[in-house]
Design an enzyme around this catalytic site. Sequence first.
Site, PDB file in Angstrom:
ATOM      1  CB  ILE A 132       8.573  48.455 -37.924  1.00  0.00           C
ATOM      2  CG1 ILE A 132       9.196  48.798 -36.576  1.00  0.00           C
ATOM      3  CG2 ILE A 132       8.747  49.604 -38.905  1.00  0.00           C
ATOM      4  CD1 ILE A 132      10.699  48.965 -36.636  1.00  0.00           C
ATOM      5  CB  ALA A 133       7.562  45.329 -34.169  1.00  0.00           C
ATOM      6  CB  SER A 136       0.674  42.099 -25.428  1.00  0.00           C
ATOM      7  OG  SER A 136       1.887  42.084 -24.684  1.00  0.00           O
ATOM      8  CB  ALA A 138       4.566  49.305 -26.418  1.00  0.00           C
ATOM      9  CD  GLN A 139       1.743  50.960 -32.812  1.00  0.00           C
ATOM     10  OE1 GLN A 139       0.913  50.057 -32.944  1.00  0.00           O
ATOM     11  NE2 GLN A 139       1.656  52.089 -33.481  1.00  0.00           N
ATOM     12  CB  VAL A 140       8.813  49.287 -32.256  1.00  0.00           C
ATOM     13  CG1 VAL A 140      10.136  49.949 -32.631  1.00  0.00           C
ATOM     14  CG2 VAL A 140       8.904  48.678 -30.859  1.00  0.00           C
ATOM     15  CE  LYS A 155       8.032  48.505 -25.362  1.00  0.00           C
ATOM     16  NZ  LYS A 155       8.803  47.548 -24.523  1.00  0.00           N
ATOM     17  CG  ASP A 290       9.261  39.220 -22.614  1.00  0.00           C
ATOM     18  OD1 ASP A 290       8.804  38.062 -22.692  1.00  0.00           O
ATOM     19  OD2 ASP A 290       8.665  40.211 -23.064  1.00  0.00           O
TER      20      ASP A 290
END
Length: 509
Positions: A132-133, A136, A138-140, A155, A290
Amino acid sequence: MRGPHNIVRLIRTGATMVRTGAMNAVLDAFKAPRALRMVAYTLGWPFQWMGYKGDEDMPPATRALTALGPAYIKFGQVLSTRPDVVGDDLAQQLRVLQDKLPPFSRAEAIQQVERELGRPMDEVFSEFSEPIAAASIAQVHKARLVDTGQEVAVKVLRPGIERAFNRDVDAFYLAARIADICAPGARRLRPMEVIKHFDGVVQGELDLRLESAAASEFTANTVNDEGFQLPQVQWNYSSRRVMTLGWADGTALGDNAALDAAGHDRRVLADRVLSLFLRHALRDGYFHADMHQGNLKVAANGDIIAYDFGIMGHIDEYTRRVYAEILYGFIKRDYRRVAEVHFEAGYVPADHDVDEFARALRAVGEPIFGMDAAHISMGRLLNYLFEVTERFGMETRTELILLQRTMVVVEGVARSLDPHMNIWEAAHPVVEDYIKSSIGPKAVASDLAKTAKVLARFGPRLPGLVEKALIEQSTGTSARSSKKSNRLVPVGFGVALGVALCLIVTALL
């Protein structure tokens, strides 16, 4: 491996910028002079055949950075929050770097989850979505726990991300070394230390166990903060390359149209984002470093929800007081005091003139007050600040890099919500509250109490330390011993004074 072979990587960077058309976009955004444009194209154009082609469906700048790798993407994420520096068009292009990068496959993610957790997927999650996202590092994925039925966010690190990032940073180290050798004027910025610090921060981001611990500590610090929420870490379903958090429902902070449709007051949200950051940095010395739009949501009740805790900042109590005094001095327009704080903290060499530095700071601060923030060019302001720091020999302080960077990002986020926001007015109440609690009679008493506790722990050793210092002072004969004993005089006196203060404070308490 670091070495001259990374020159190819640097050449390829320039070549990729030219080949993708990003060079023009970047130079135009920064209003680069003709001489700089000529140099950039001279270095990049002949080698453009070496550049990466990238995804032709992406805008030029985004296409170049995503092709170059994760470290470049991190840089683009920062610029995406500063339309006042790079312009609205480029900032909009770069915003997709925050959480809309091309994902890797769900099947690869499942393999990593099973390998990391040591259990088949169907024993852990009853549902596991497509990505879903994607950012740079990782992804979720959205998932549901088998045990409780709770919705969670999972994640997962990108396959091979460690190697890819190290390759980029190796080239950065070479660039910093070249700057050290070929550009003596840049040495005060300590480029090697800056890259080393950046490397350490992101290496920590590549271990999701550390991120889980950071999220847990941050939650403990902010549990009573109004208008702020954090998803809870699910420790039983987290490891080095997989991290599971409670699911956070909310509207993306970067979607102004959706925020307006949901009835949120963007001016209130802008003030809240900035105030929360300052409160965490000053009160706790531990802050989310961040805080771009891709890591923030707004709950239905208007609370700010933060996630992605891979980069957290820490500053000690003394530095927090210095930072607060500098901010407060600007707010009060007391530039003399701001200058004195810089000298007291050692940020400016003592051989410079305090009054002259104060006048230079006035030239920076005065345009901010009484002016609509939308009319302030942060690009020109940052350029002038750079000239001031160079003139007075200030060096880059690596321990403040994250604080400075996050302040820039948070201000950009706040102004994307409310373009007319004045950062100094929003910061005033938070900084003033911190000043009252940390500087003054109450703070002095607290400091003395802490000193007394430390001295009490070392109490049995104090007489021996004082005796040793006095003996070395009286028996030193060589030049070296003499110099050493001269340094020990204040040490012995300081210890004795500490003992006296310990006794006084103990009596008062």
